[in-house]
Motif scaffolding. Structure first.
Motif, PDB file in Angstrom:
ATOM      1  N   GLY A 198      18.542  43.067   8.616  1.00 34.93           N
ATOM      2  CA  GLY A 198      18.672  43.537   9.995  1.00 34.93           C
ATOM      3  C   GLY A 198      18.152  42.521  10.993  1.00 34.93           C
ATOM      4  O   GLY A 198      18.766  42.294  12.046  1.00 34.93           O
ATOM      5  N   LEU A 199      17.042  41.874  10.674  1.00 30.15           N
ATOM      6  CA  LEU A 199      16.474  40.866  11.567  1.00 30.15           C
ATOM      7  C   LEU A 199      17.389  39.651  11.685  1.00 30.15           C
ATOM      8  O   LEU A 199      17.621  39.144  12.784  1.00 30.15           O
ATOM      9  CB  LEU A 199      15.086  40.444  11.066  1.00 30.15           C
ATOM     10  N   VAL A 200      17.936  39.196  10.553  1.00 36.05           N
ATOM     11  CA  VAL A 200      18.853  38.059  10.590  1.00 36.05           C
ATOM     12  C   VAL A 200      20.102  38.413  11.392  1.00 36.05           C
ATOM     13  O   VAL A 200      20.586  37.617  12.197  1.00 36.05           O
ATOM     14  CB  VAL A 200      19.220  37.602   9.153  1.00 36.05           C
ATOM     15  N   THR A 201      20.625  39.616  11.179  1.00 37.46           N
ATOM     16  CA  THR A 201      21.814  40.050  11.910  1.00 37.46           C
ATOM     17  C   THR A 201      21.527  40.130  13.404  1.00 37.46           C
ATOM     18  O   THR A 201      22.358  39.743  14.226  1.00 37.46           O
ATOM     19  CB  THR A 201      22.298  41.407  11.376  1.00 37.46           C
ATOM     20  N   TRP A 202      20.370  40.620  13.761  1.00 37.72           N
ATOM     21  CA  TRP A 202      20.003  40.742  15.167  1.00 37.72           C
ATOM     22  C   TRP A 202      19.839  39.373  15.830  1.00 37.72           C
ATOM     23  O   TRP A 202      20.278  39.162  16.964  1.00 37.72           O
ATOM     24  CB  TRP A 202      18.717  41.557  15.278  1.00 37.72           C
ATOM     25  N   GLN A 203      19.226  38.422  15.110  1.00 32.88           N
ATOM     26  CA  GLN A 203      18.962  37.115  15.703  1.00 32.88           C
ATOM     27  C   GLN A 203      20.155  36.170  15.646  1.00 32.88           C
ATOM     28  O   GLN A 203      20.332  35.350  16.536  1.00 32.88           O
ATOM     29  CB  GLN A 203      17.780  36.448  15.005  1.00 32.88           C
ATOM     30  N   HIS A 204      20.980  36.272  14.582  1.00 31.42           N
ATOM     31  CA  HIS A 204      22.012  35.263  14.365  1.00 31.42           C
ATOM     32  C   HIS A 204      23.436  35.813  14.329  1.00 31.42           C
ATOM     33  O   HIS A 204      24.371  35.044  14.142  1.00 31.42           O
ATOM     34  CB  HIS A 204      21.733  34.510  13.055  1.00 31.42           C
ATOM     35  N   GLY A 205      23.595  37.112  14.434  1.00 25.13           N
ATOM     36  CA  GLY A 205      24.927  37.685  14.477  1.00 25.13           C
ATOM     37  C   GLY A 205      25.367  38.267  13.136  1.00 25.13           C
ATOM     38  O   GLY A 205      24.729  38.066  12.102  1.00 25.13           O
ATOM     39  N   PRO A 206      26.475  38.997  13.186  1.00 31.43           N
ATOM     40  CA  PRO A 206      26.911  39.728  11.993  1.00 31.43           C
ATOM     41  C   PRO A 206      27.424  38.837  10.861  1.00 31.43           C
ATOM     42  O   PRO A 206      27.311  39.216   9.698  1.00 31.43           O
ATOM     43  CB  PRO A 206      28.018  40.639  12.509  1.00 31.43           C
ATOM     44  N   TRP A 207      27.983  37.678  11.159  1.00 30.24           N
ATOM     45  CA  TRP A 207      28.524  36.841  10.087  1.00 30.24           C
ATOM     46  C   TRP A 207      27.424  36.279   9.199  1.00 30.24           C
ATOM     47  O   TRP A 207      27.542  36.286   7.970  1.00 30.24           O
ATOM     48  CB  TRP A 207      29.388  35.718  10.654  1.00 30.24           C
ATOM     49  N   LEU A 208      26.353  35.807   9.804  1.00 38.94           N
ATOM     50  CA  LEU A 208      25.235  35.310   9.006  1.00 38.94           C
ATOM     51  C   LEU A 208      24.517  36.473   8.317  1.00 38.94           C
ATOM     52  O   LEU A 208      24.038  36.324   7.190  1.00 38.94           O
ATOM     53  CB  LEU A 208      24.268  34.513   9.869  1.00 38.94           C
ATOM     54  N   GLY A 209      24.474  37.633   8.982  1.00 35.44           N
ATOM     55  CA  GLY A 209      23.909  38.823   8.337  1.00 35.44           C
ATOM     56  C   GLY A 209      24.690  39.219   7.102  1.00 35.44           C
ATOM     57  O   GLY A 209      24.105  39.578   6.068  1.00 35.44           O
ATOM     58  N   LEU A 210      26.014  39.152   7.175  1.00 37.72           N
ATOM     59  CA  LEU A 210      26.842  39.454   5.998  1.00 37.72           C
ATOM     60  C   LEU A 210      26.661  38.416   4.904  1.00 37.72           C
ATOM     61  O   LEU A 210      26.676  38.746   3.713  1.00 37.72           O
ATOM     62  CB  LEU A 210      28.315  39.555   6.396  1.00 37.72           C
TER      63      LEU A 210
END
Length: 83
Positions: free
Chosen positions: A43-55
């Motif tokens: 969730g933190l990665v998705t919040w900071q870097h967007g959904p593609w990096l979160g996926l």
């Protein structure tokens, strides 16, 4: 590199070290702890870097913890297909 990506890298190194240690319960206790720590980090990665990096981070975590994902898929298939 941001703090969230550093934490994800540390999580991956920790997961690999834990996989090399002997375990009586076939690493299930370790998997539960890694899942509990990993979900907020995704969730933190998705919040900071967007959904593609979160996926991408989610896919990496799923490749490390593949057996819980396989058992979840089997359980969901049994629940939905009634088999």
């Amino acid at each position: 590199m941001s703090l969230s990506l550093i934490l994800v890298c540390l999580w991956a190194v920790t997961a690999n070290v834990l996989a090399m240690t002997p375990s009586r319960d076939h690493h299930w206790r370790n998997a539960y702890v890694l899942i509990a720590i990993g979900i907020p980090m995704i969730g933190l990665v998705t919040w900071q870097h967007g959904p593609w990096l979160g996926l991408l981070v989610l896919a990496g975590g799923m490749s490390v913890l593949r057996w819980p994902v396989i058992y979840l898929a089997r359980w969901l298939r049994r629940r939905t297909l009634g088999g």
